[in-house]
Motif scaffolding. Structure first.
Motif, mmCIF file in Angstrom:
data_model
loop_
_atom_site.group_PDB
_atom_site.id
_atom_site.type_symbol
_atom_site.label_atom_id
_atom_site.label_comp_id
_atom_site.label_asym_id
_atom_site.label_seq_id
_atom_site.Cartn_x
_atom_site.Cartn_y
_atom_site.Cartn_z
ATOM 1 N N UNK A 54 0.854 -1.189 0.000
ATOM 2 C CA UNK A 54 0.000 0.000 0.000
ATOM 3 C C UNK A 54 0.893 1.242 0.000
ATOM 4 N N UNK A 55 1.477 1.579 -1.152
ATOM 5 C CA UNK A 55 2.406 2.710 -1.163
ATOM 6 C C UNK A 55 1.703 4.054 -1.000
ATOM 7 N N UNK A 56 2.387 4.961 -0.336
ATOM 8 C CA UNK A 56 1.935 6.352 -0.317
ATOM 9 C C UNK A 56 2.362 6.946 -1.656
ATOM 10 N N UNK A 57 1.397 7.395 -2.450
ATOM 11 C CA UNK A 57 1.687 7.929 -3.776
ATOM 12 C C UNK A 57 1.921 9.433 -3.666
ATOM 13 N N UNK A 58 3.083 9.856 -4.140
ATOM 14 C CA UNK A 58 3.439 11.275 -4.101
ATOM 15 C C UNK A 58 3.510 11.776 -5.534
ATOM 16 N N UNK A 59 2.548 12.618 -5.897
ATOM 17 C CA UNK A 59 2.514 13.182 -7.246
ATOM 18 C C UNK A 59 3.600 14.240 -7.367
ATOM 19 N N UNK A 60 4.449 14.052 -8.359
ATOM 20 C CA UNK A 60 5.628 14.894 -8.501
ATOM 21 C C UNK A 60 5.569 15.823 -9.706
ATOM 22 N N UNK A 61 4.534 15.717 -10.486
ATOM 23 C CA UNK A 61 4.280 16.594 -11.634
ATOM 24 C C UNK A 61 5.528 16.836 -12.471
ATOM 25 N N UNK A 62 5.415 17.603 -13.519
ATOM 26 C CA UNK A 62 6.530 17.855 -14.417
ATOM 27 C C UNK A 62 6.515 16.900 -15.594
ATOM 28 N N UNK A 63 7.568 16.949 -16.387
ATOM 29 C CA UNK A 63 7.708 16.089 -17.562
ATOM 30 C C UNK A 63 9.198 15.872 -17.791
ATOM 31 N N UNK A 64 9.625 14.644 -17.751
ATOM 32 C CA UNK A 64 11.041 14.302 -17.777
ATOM 33 C C UNK A 64 11.797 14.919 -18.947
ATOM 34 N N UNK A 65 11.168 15.006 -20.105
ATOM 35 C CA UNK A 65 11.890 15.494 -21.286
ATOM 36 C C UNK A 65 12.160 16.997 -21.233
ATOM 37 N N UNK A 66 11.540 17.699 -20.295
ATOM 38 C CA UNK A 66 11.760 19.136 -20.153
ATOM 39 C C UNK A 66 12.865 19.406 -19.127
ATOM 40 N N UNK A 67 13.490 20.579 -19.210
ATOM 41 C CA UNK A 67 14.534 20.908 -18.230
ATOM 42 C C UNK A 67 13.967 20.995 -16.809
ATOM 43 N N UNK A 68 14.822 20.665 -15.840
ATOM 44 C CA UNK A 68 14.382 20.711 -14.443
ATOM 45 C C UNK A 68 13.880 22.101 -14.060
ATOM 46 N N UNK A 69 14.602 23.138 -14.462
ATOM 47 C CA UNK A 69 14.177 24.503 -14.160
ATOM 48 C C UNK A 69 13.623 25.128 -15.417
ATOM 49 N N UNK A 70 12.406 25.568 -15.422
ATOM 50 C CA UNK A 70 11.456 25.674 -14.316
ATOM 51 C C UNK A 70 10.446 24.537 -14.269
ATOM 52 N N UNK A 71 10.506 23.595 -15.202
ATOM 53 C CA UNK A 71 9.420 22.635 -15.393
ATOM 54 C C UNK A 71 9.348 21.512 -14.379
#
Length: 100
Positions: free
Chosen positions: A34-51
């Motif tokens: 029963x994992x605690x699901x943490x939504x992390x949003x974003x999109x891997x193919x985009x740069x970390x900042x700001x996305x």
């Protein structure tokens, strides 16, 4: 246990093999976790900042060196990165029986 995912654990009919976050989540649930699901949003193919500058993505990067999810953190503190590795971990590690 915590499972860091992108937007959720929904199906993705356009992605061959299914969505990695859903695959990891389903494997854990099917194994009895029963994992605690943490939504992390974003999109891997985009740069970390700001996305990909959300708390969940920052934690994924701190744990693995990359902001890519899914990332599993077990109750023992083990970090498992990549959906295929999480699926394999789930199959090999059923939940421990509760102590009586």
């Amino acid at each position: 246990m915590k499972l860091y995912v992108c937007w959720g654990t929904f199906p993705s009919p356009v992605r061959p093999g299914g969505h990695p976050c859903r695959n990891a989540y389903n494997a854990l649930k099917e194994a009895g976790h029963e994992p605690e699901v943490i939504k992390s949003y974003g999109l891997t193919i985009l740069p970390d900042t700001p996305f990909n500058n959300t708390d969940g993505r920052k934690e994924a990067k701190r744990l693995t060196g990359k902001s890519t999810v899914p990332v599993l953190v077990t109750d023992d503190g083990e970090v498992v990165y990549d959906s295929k590795k999480i699926v394999a971990w789930a199959k090999a590690n059923p939940p421990r029986a509760a102590a009586s």
